[in-house]
Design a protein around this motif. Structure first.
Motif, PDB file in Angstrom:
ATOM      1  N   THR A  19      19.189  31.362  23.351  1.00 50.65           N
ATOM      2  CA  THR A  19      19.989  32.563  23.097  1.00 50.65           C
ATOM      3  C   THR A  19      19.489  33.298  21.863  1.00 50.65           C
ATOM      4  OG1 THR A  19      21.942  31.534  24.098  1.00 50.65           O
ATOM      5  CG2 THR A  19      22.325  33.402  22.618  1.00 50.65           C
ATOM      6  N   LEU A  20      19.227  32.555  20.807  1.00 55.94           N
ATOM      7  CA  LEU A  20      18.740  33.178  19.574  1.00 55.94           C
ATOM      8  C   LEU A  20      17.353  33.780  19.767  1.00 55.94           C
ATOM      9  CD1 LEU A  20      20.010  30.623  16.895  1.00 55.94           C
ATOM     10  CD2 LEU A  20      20.970  32.857  17.491  1.00 55.94           C
ATOM     11  N   ASP A  21      16.557  33.194  20.648  1.00 54.11           N
ATOM     12  CA  ASP A  21      15.243  33.773  20.917  1.00 54.11           C
ATOM     13  C   ASP A  21      15.379  35.133  21.597  1.00 54.11           C
ATOM     14  OD1 ASP A  21      12.257  33.368  20.961  1.00 54.11           O
ATOM     15  OD2 ASP A  21      12.617  33.699  23.089  1.00 54.11           O
ATOM     16  N   VAL A  22      16.341  35.252  22.507  1.00 48.60           N
ATOM     17  CA  VAL A  22      16.576  36.550  23.142  1.00 48.60           C
ATOM     18  C   VAL A  22      17.096  37.550  22.112  1.00 48.60           C
ATOM     19  CG1 VAL A  22      17.916  37.790  24.889  1.00 48.60           C
ATOM     20  CG2 VAL A  22      16.969  35.525  25.417  1.00 48.60           C
ATOM     21  N   ILE A  23      18.015  37.112  21.266  1.00 44.29           N
ATOM     22  CA  ILE A  23      18.534  37.994  20.204  1.00 44.29           C
ATOM     23  C   ILE A  23      17.415  38.445  19.288  1.00 44.29           C
ATOM     24  CG2 ILE A  23      20.017  38.044  18.149  1.00 44.29           C
ATOM     25  CD1 ILE A  23      21.955  36.201  19.665  1.00 44.29           C
ATOM     26  N   VAL A 151      26.026  31.276  32.891  1.00 46.56           N
ATOM     27  CA  VAL A 151      24.685  31.146  32.304  1.00 46.56           C
ATOM     28  C   VAL A 151      23.891  30.023  32.943  1.00 46.56           C
ATOM     29  CG1 VAL A 151      23.445  30.581  30.161  1.00 46.56           C
ATOM     30  CG2 VAL A 151      25.315  32.223  30.122  1.00 46.56           C
ATOM     31  N   ASP A 152      24.551  28.998  33.476  1.00 43.40           N
ATOM     32  CA  ASP A 152      23.805  28.001  34.246  1.00 43.40           C
ATOM     33  C   ASP A 152      22.901  28.744  35.216  1.00 43.40           C
ATOM     34  OD1 ASP A 152      24.484  25.548  33.273  1.00 43.40           O
ATOM     35  OD2 ASP A 152      25.993  25.092  34.787  1.00 43.40           O
ATOM     36  N   THR A 275      15.976  33.529  31.051  1.00 42.71           N
ATOM     37  CA  THR A 275      16.231  34.534  32.088  1.00 42.71           C
ATOM     38  C   THR A 275      17.727  34.713  32.339  1.00 42.71           C
ATOM     39  OG1 THR A 275      14.080  34.205  33.148  1.00 42.71           O
ATOM     40  CG2 THR A 275      15.829  35.154  34.490  1.00 42.71           C
ATOM     41  N   PRO A 276      18.477  33.654  32.697  1.00 44.08           N
ATOM     42  CA  PRO A 276      19.920  33.866  32.892  1.00 44.08           C
ATOM     43  C   PRO A 276      20.652  34.240  31.616  1.00 44.08           C
ATOM     44  CG  PRO A 276      19.375  31.522  33.042  1.00 44.08           C
ATOM     45  CD  PRO A 276      18.080  32.271  33.051  1.00 44.08           C
ATOM     46  N   ILE A 277      20.165  33.756  30.462  1.00 43.77           N
ATOM     47  CA  ILE A 277      20.801  34.117  29.186  1.00 43.77           C
ATOM     48  C   ILE A 277      20.674  35.622  28.942  1.00 43.77           C
ATOM     49  CG2 ILE A 277      20.564  33.917  26.680  1.00 43.77           C
ATOM     50  CD1 ILE A 277      19.879  30.917  27.193  1.00 43.77           C
TER      51      ILE A 277
END
Length: 396
Positions: A19-23, A151-152, A275-277
């Motif tokens: 999640t933090l990587d996407v942010i 998110v799964d 991807t889903p995140i």
């Protein structure tokens, strides 16, 4: 564009870090309001240094004091809190737009429920919330106008494959089946006689996904898929007979939906949780997630098999408790968390996980899921029984 304030529950776990990587890739879209972790103070401090959240939450006062000192020495203004009440506060804070619920296990129940009751955009990666208290949780989502985004990877794929108005009923939308894919884990082809010697390291060596140790063991027993069956039931209002598990070793098709006209719509992609995140974070838009595009020529083939319910006894138990209802799923989840912890600690054999789960279900009658207190009482009773059985060496 308004920047989303996000609380990340379980920020030092695999989902939290993704999640933090996407942010990190979209600072113009997202701001971290709170980072919440269990006990990895050094990792959490490093995240605080990078993302500068208003709050950080850890398990207890001692860890909070350690983190607070690190934050002071690093010149951070991050306020450090601790305990379940702090998790609940960070999930329901008025400043928060979205909550990533990625705390593993029953520990995530209360803060995730708080986010639903506060009407947040809730990105759900903690399947145990729905397993333990699906009726209560979905009622809170509806009553308080929360937005629930799974998110799964499997449920996210189903969500993407269903028509937008699936809330009016799956049958009314022409849905015949939800096809929930499973890799089969590391022991899909292992001779049954060899499973008694499985070690924790072998069970945690998932062939496709990088995950934490608990969820990796659940994948090896297929309890993880069983919990996802229960999760799919609540998210999509699907009866058990409409949810079919399909073993798909390549983990490229993340799940699919079969329709009355013969169509099957599937979501495909490389096995990467970003991807889903990213889909949940930016919904209904799509943004870059840092994931390599799927190369169909490299994949070459896709395989599908029926699950072996003898090999994967935990999967059958999940279907059983879903049909039984009430607190039965909470009892199974509590027994399984206890069994997996014992297996990872070396005090329970691999095959003992399913045996302990079944024995706990047989010993403790399910009751109606009337309140959160009922769920937590069933959870505590099941853990007590399972711990006692392990101490008595009943499943060695």
């Amino acid at each position: 564009m308004k920047i989303q304030n996000i609380t990340v529950l379980g920020s030092t776990g695999s989902i939290g870090m993704s999640t933090l990587d996407v942010i990190r890739r979209h600072p113009d879209r997202f701001h971290v309001f709170a980072l919440c972790a269990h006990s990895q103070v050094d990792s959490l401090f490093a995240q605080c240094l990078e993302f500068r959240p208003e709050f950080a939450v850890v398990r207890d006062a001692q860890l909070a004091a350690q983190l607070a000192e690190l934050c002071r020495s690093g010149g951070l203004l991050t306020e450090v809190r601790y305990g379940v009440e702090a998790l609940i506060e960070m999930s329901a804070a008025p400043e928060v737009d979205s909550v990533m619920a990625a705390i593993v296990g029953a520990a995530g129940l209360e803060p995730t429920l708080a986010a639903a009751r506060a009407g947040k955009k809730l990105m759900l990666a903690n399947k145990e919330v729905l397993v333990m208290a699906g009726e209560l949780f979905m009622h809170a989502v509806r009553e308080h106008g929360a937005t629930l985004l799974p998110v799964d990877s499997e449920h996210n794929a189903i969500f993407q494959s269903l028509p937008a108005d699936f809330g009016r009923g799956l049958a009314a939308c022409g849905v015949q089946k939800i096809l929930l894919t499973a890799s089969g884990g590391p022991f899909r082809n292992t001779p049954l006689a060899d499973l008694s010697a499985v070690t924790p390291d072998a069970a945690c060596a998932h062939p496709n996904w990088v995950m934490g140790r608990k969820i990796s063991v659940d994948s090896a027993t297929m309890m993880n898929k069983g919990l996802e069956v229960i999760e799919a039931h609540w998210i999509f209002a699907a009866p058990p007979e409409m949810i079919q598990v399909v073993v798909h070793p390549q983990s490229v098709i993340h799940s699919a939906v079969q329709f009355a006209d013969g169509s099957v719509l599937a979501q495909m992609g490389n096995p990467d949780m970003r991807t889903p995140i990213a889909y949940a974070m930016a919904y209904p838009e799509r943004i870059a997630a840092g994931v390599e595009p799927l190369d169909l020529f490299k994949i070459a083939r896709l395989e599908f098999y029926e699950p072996d319910f003898e090999r994967f006894r935990c999967l059958q138990l999940a279907y059983d408790v879903l049909r039984e209802g009430g607190t039965a799923p909470a009892i199974l989840n509590a027994a399984n968390e206890t069994a997996v912890a014992a297996f990872l600690a070396g005090s329970l054999p691999f095959l003992g996980i399913a045996r302990l789960n079944e024995a706990t279900l047989n010993a403790l009658p399910a009751r109606p899921e009337g309140s959160l207190e009922d769920v937590l009482a069933a959870d505590a009773e099941a853990r007590l029984f399972a711990c006692q059985a392990i101490r008595e060496n009943s499943f060695s």
